[in-house]
Write an enzyme that holds these catalytic residues in place. Structure first.
Site, mmCIF file in Angstrom:
data_model
loop_
_atom_site.group_PDB
_atom_site.id
_atom_site.type_symbol
_atom_site.label_atom_id
_atom_site.label_comp_id
_atom_site.label_asym_id
_atom_site.label_seq_id
_atom_site.Cartn_x
_atom_site.Cartn_y
_atom_site.Cartn_z
ATOM 1 N N CYS A 177 -0.486 -4.968 10.176
ATOM 2 C CA CYS A 177 -0.387 -5.766 10.938
ATOM 3 C C CYS A 177 -0.228 -5.311 12.350
ATOM 4 O O CYS A 177 0.987 -5.045 12.672
ATOM 5 C CB CYS A 177 0.602 -6.862 10.735
ATOM 6 S SG CYS A 177 0.908 -8.270 11.716
ATOM 7 N N CYS B 166 2.406 -7.471 14.336
ATOM 8 C CA CYS B 166 3.585 -7.123 13.722
ATOM 9 C C CYS B 166 4.497 -5.613 14.375
ATOM 10 O O CYS B 166 5.463 -5.787 14.871
ATOM 11 C CB CYS B 166 3.835 -6.946 12.272
ATOM 12 S SG CYS B 166 3.203 -8.296 11.365
#
Length: 109
Positions: free
Chosen positions: A33, A36
């Site tokens: 991600c 993230c």
């Protein structure tokens, strides 16, 4: 993951988050991600700046599918602030440092 944040698994979630003394900010994330990874250094800063007032925990959703399922995490990064074993606030998506701090301060009181 850094030395400032605590890795939490489905097995340790109850002890590390729900029974923790004091508030815990849980970051639900995954290796793949991009957002993230973008928010990770901001969370390290938060962990350092709020040391003693807040624990920052990270749950890798790929390795630990139970906890995100229990809290209806549908997108990542999702940050949930827990106090006394209960979620008191949720923030979804990569947030700028200022927004994250503002959100934390309003939820920490």
């Amino acid at each position: 993951m850094s030395e400032l944040t605590k890795a939490v698994s489905d097995e340790t979630f109850q002890a590390d988050v729900l029974k923790a003394p004091g508030p815990v900010l849980v970051d639900f994330w995954a290796e793949w991600c991009g957002p993230c990874r973008q928010v990770a250094p901001i969370l390290d800063e938060v962990a350092r700046d709020y040391a003693g007032k807040l624990t920052v925990a990270k749950v890798n959703i790929d390795e630990n599918p139970g906890s995100p399922n229990d809290y209806a995490v549908r997108g990542i990064p999702t940050m949930i602030l827990f106090r006394d074993g209960k979620p008191v606030g949720t923030l979804v998506g990569a947030q700028p440092r200022s927004k994250l701090r503002e959100w934390l301060d309003s939820n920490l009181g």
